[in-house]
Motif scaffolding. Structure first.
Motif, short mmCIF file in Angstrom:
data_model
loop_
_atom_site.label_atom_id
_atom_site.label_comp_id
_atom_site.label_asym_id
_atom_site.label_seq_id
_atom_site.Cartn_x
_atom_site.Cartn_y
_atom_site.Cartn_z
N VAL A 1 5.65 3.53 9.86
CA VAL A 1 4.39 2.85 10.18
C VAL A 1 3.61 3.65 11.22
O VAL A 1 2.38 3.79 11.11
CB VAL A 1 4.67 1.41 10.69
N GLY A 2 4.31 4.20 12.21
CA GLY A 2 3.64 5.02 13.22
C GLY A 2 2.99 6.24 12.61
O GLY A 2 1.89 6.65 13.01
N PHE A 3 3.65 6.84 11.63
CA PHE A 3 3.09 8.00 10.95
C PHE A 3 1.84 7.62 10.16
O PHE A 3 0.82 8.32 10.20
CB PHE A 3 4.15 8.60 10.01
N ILE A 4 1.90 6.49 9.45
CA ILE A 4 0.73 6.01 8.69
C ILE A 4 -0.44 5.74 9.64
O ILE A 4 -1.59 6.08 9.35
CB ILE A 4 1.07 4.72 7.91
N GLU A 5 -0.15 5.13 10.79
CA GLU A 5 -1.20 4.84 11.76
C GLU A 5 -1.87 6.14 12.23
O GLU A 5 -3.11 6.18 12.36
CB GLU A 5 -0.61 4.09 12.96
N ARG A 6 -1.09 7.19 12.45
CA ARG A 6 -1.68 8.47 12.87
C ARG A 6 -2.59 9.05 11.79
O ARG A 6 -3.64 9.63 12.09
CB ARG A 6 -0.58 9.47 13.23
N LEU A 7 -2.19 8.89 10.52
CA LEU A 7 -3.03 9.37 9.43
C LEU A 7 -4.38 8.65 9.41
O LEU A 7 -5.43 9.27 9.16
CB LEU A 7 -2.33 9.18 8.08
N PRO B 1 -14.84 2.04 10.05
CA PRO B 1 -15.91 1.24 9.44
C PRO B 1 -16.02 -0.18 9.97
O PRO B 1 -17.11 -0.76 9.99
CB PRO B 1 -15.56 1.22 7.95
N SER B 2 -14.88 -0.77 10.36
CA SER B 2 -14.89 -2.18 10.78
C SER B 2 -13.57 -2.48 11.49
O SER B 2 -12.65 -1.66 11.52
CB SER B 2 -15.03 -3.10 9.57
N ASP B 3 -13.49 -3.67 12.03
CA ASP B 3 -12.22 -4.15 12.58
C ASP B 3 -11.25 -4.32 11.40
O ASP B 3 -11.68 -4.47 10.25
CB ASP B 3 -12.46 -5.49 13.27
N PHE B 4 -9.93 -4.31 11.67
CA PHE B 4 -8.98 -4.40 10.56
C PHE B 4 -7.59 -4.76 11.08
O PHE B 4 -7.28 -4.62 12.26
CB PHE B 4 -8.90 -3.07 9.81
N SER B 5 -6.76 -5.23 10.15
CA SER B 5 -5.32 -5.39 10.38
C SER B 5 -4.61 -4.72 9.22
O SER B 5 -4.79 -5.13 8.06
CB SER B 5 -4.91 -6.86 10.47
N PHE B 6 -3.83 -3.69 9.50
CA PHE B 6 -3.03 -3.03 8.47
C PHE B 6 -1.74 -3.83 8.35
O PHE B 6 -0.96 -3.93 9.31
CB PHE B 6 -2.74 -1.58 8.86
N CYS B 7 -1.51 -4.42 7.18
CA CYS B 7 -0.37 -5.32 6.97
C CYS B 7 0.64 -4.67 6.03
O CYS B 7 0.27 -4.01 5.06
CB CYS B 7 -0.83 -6.64 6.36
N ILE B 8 1.91 -4.87 6.32
CA ILE B 8 2.98 -4.35 5.46
C ILE B 8 3.78 -5.51 4.87
O ILE B 8 3.88 -6.58 5.47
CB ILE B 8 3.91 -3.40 6.24
N GLU C 1 4.25 -12.83 2.06
CA GLU C 1 5.22 -12.48 3.11
C GLU C 1 4.88 -11.11 3.67
O GLU C 1 5.37 -10.10 3.20
CB GLU C 1 6.66 -12.53 2.58
N CYS C 2 4.02 -11.11 4.66
CA CYS C 2 3.55 -9.85 5.22
C CYS C 2 3.66 -9.87 6.74
O CYS C 2 3.78 -10.93 7.35
CB CYS C 2 2.11 -9.60 4.81
N ALA C 3 3.62 -8.69 7.33
CA ALA C 3 3.69 -8.55 8.79
C ALA C 3 2.56 -7.63 9.24
O ALA C 3 2.15 -6.72 8.51
CB ALA C 3 5.03 -7.98 9.21
N HIS C 4 2.06 -7.86 10.44
CA HIS C 4 1.03 -7.00 11.02
C HIS C 4 1.68 -5.70 11.49
O HIS C 4 2.72 -5.72 12.15
CB HIS C 4 0.36 -7.70 12.20
N ALA C 5 1.08 -4.56 11.14
CA ALA C 5 1.62 -3.26 11.54
C ALA C 5 0.80 -2.63 12.66
O ALA C 5 1.33 -2.25 13.70
CB ALA C 5 1.67 -2.32 10.34
N PHE C 6 -0.52 -2.51 12.46
CA PHE C 6 -1.40 -2.00 13.52
C PHE C 6 -2.82 -2.46 13.25
O PHE C 6 -3.14 -2.94 12.17
CB PHE C 6 -1.30 -0.47 13.65
#
Length: 378
Positions: free
Chosen positions: A20-26, A37-44, A175-180
């Motif tokens: 997840v940390g790697f995806i966030e850096r990308l 572009p906007s506010d967001f929540s990346f969910c996994i 069934e999801c969780a907040h990642a970043f």
């Protein structure tokens, strides 16, 4: 917590955080190019949300955004395409394994921020021509209202021909969780999903008072009870399928209990702890979940490391591998015995789930929870 359980879950939790940390850096790299572009929540969702991802697991994910303009939506598409392309390039450069194409890649079946399937997936699953040329099933970088609207539509129109294409996506939304990003947007989605699932369900057996969420909890447990793929192997079988035959049934049953009792936890370990805390799962029965799942997870991690693939078939200790099995993990005698013991726990858990669903599906009479009672060895 048992030492082997702690090790297996810790390894997978650690890997999930790194992925997840790697995806966030990308994404941060892309924000310097396009501006966010906007506010967001990346969910996994899936194994990532449960904290059980392995080095060869793909990532099920979507993005919740507030109401935005069409231009912002197009920018998100460019960003998602760029991130997906970078992940694909990393994946293509990896050493070919038993099952190449896993690890450091978004879900290929549409549960990704683009809502897009791969060409191979489309060729295999688009026999009725329901997916458009852009291969997008549903835009999964979207508002909470749009995402839960898909959920509502899925349950409202059971005869919709596109329904089977969206099943995996719908499961992930539930069934999801907040990642970043902004956790508030994730919380808003969860509240909307709970509202949709809290509506009265279609009749289950002869009991029409169940909410959708409770009904789905019972259905998840029925899958674990009835799916032949989820049954433990015959004693001392040559080949064991660790994920399907040991891990899946306890996981589905825990998930079913969590949904039935309105528990928000997503990870299996957290669901187990919460059920114990609420008195819905007695410690004498919880120990069998821990035994079955932790041993399976430990062997699963070992198999992924040895084969460098998301490969869950393993050989018993006494089996001599043939040429096709030379890259498989071969259990040592201790591991084989521990898995045999775990298989007995899986059989007990499936039996308890059968009692539970039968009792809760009754129209009349006392409904009880066998999981909450002490397990006495006869």
């Amino acid at each position: 917590m048992l030492d082997n359980e702690k090790t297996a879950w810790q390894m997978m939790s650690s890997w999930t955080k790194k992925l997840v940390g790697f995806i966030e850096r990308l994404y941060k790299d892309q924000f310097t190019i396009h501006s966010r572009p906007s506010d967001f929540s990346f969910c996994i969702t899936g194994s990532g949300a449960r904290g059980e991802a392995c080095p060869q697991s793909d990532l099920d994910a979507f993005i919740v955004i507030p109401k935005i303009t069409q231009n912002q939506r197009e920018t998100w598409r460019k960003i998602n395409l760029a991130v997906q392309k970078r992940l694909d390039n990393i994946n293509d450069s990896r050493i070919k394994t038993l099952r190449p194409g896993k690890g450091f890649v978004f879900c290929t079946g549409g549960l990704n921020p683009l809502g897009m399937v791969t060409k191979k997936w489309m060729e295999r699953n688009n026999k009725d021509g329901l997916i458009k040329k852009d291969r997008v099933i549903f835009d999964l970088t979207n508002t909470a209202a749009a995402l839960t609207g898909l959920l509502e539509e899925y349950y409202q129109y059971p005869s919709d021909p596109k329904r089977y294409l969206r099943k995996h996506i719908v499961s992930g939304l539930q069934e999801c969780a907040h990642a970043f990003g902004n956790p508030k947007l994730h919380r808003e989605l969860v509240d909307e999903v709970k509202f949709v699932l809290g509506k009265q369900a279609i009749e289950f057996g002869s009991n029409s008072l169940l909410t959708r969420k409770r009904k789905q909890g019972l259905q998840a447990m029925e899958v674990a009870i009835n799916d032949k793929n989820f049954q433990p192997p015959a004693p001392y079988s040559d080949i064991k399928r660790v994920k399907r035959e040991f891990y899946r049934a306890p996981q589905f049953i825990l998930k079913g209990l969590a949904w039935f009792y309105d528990i928000d936890e997503v990870s299996s370990l957290a669901q187990l702890s919460k059920l114990e805390e609420m008195g819905k799962l007695h410690p004498t029965r919880a120990v069998h979940f821990r035994k079955a799942m932790s041993e399976a997870l430990r062997v699963r991690v070992a198999s992924h490391i040895v084969t460098r693939a998301e490969f869950d078939k393993v050989l018993s200790a006494y089996v001599t591998p043939n040429r096709d099995q030379s890259a498989w993990l071969r259990l040592n005698p201790e591991q084989s015995e521990l898995l045999e013991d775990a298989a007995n726990s899986v059989r007990l858990i499936i039996g308890w789930a059968d009692e539970f669903t039968t009792s809760q599906g009754r129209a009349h009479g006392i409904r009880y929870n066998p999981f909450s009672e002490p397990f006495l060895i006869k």
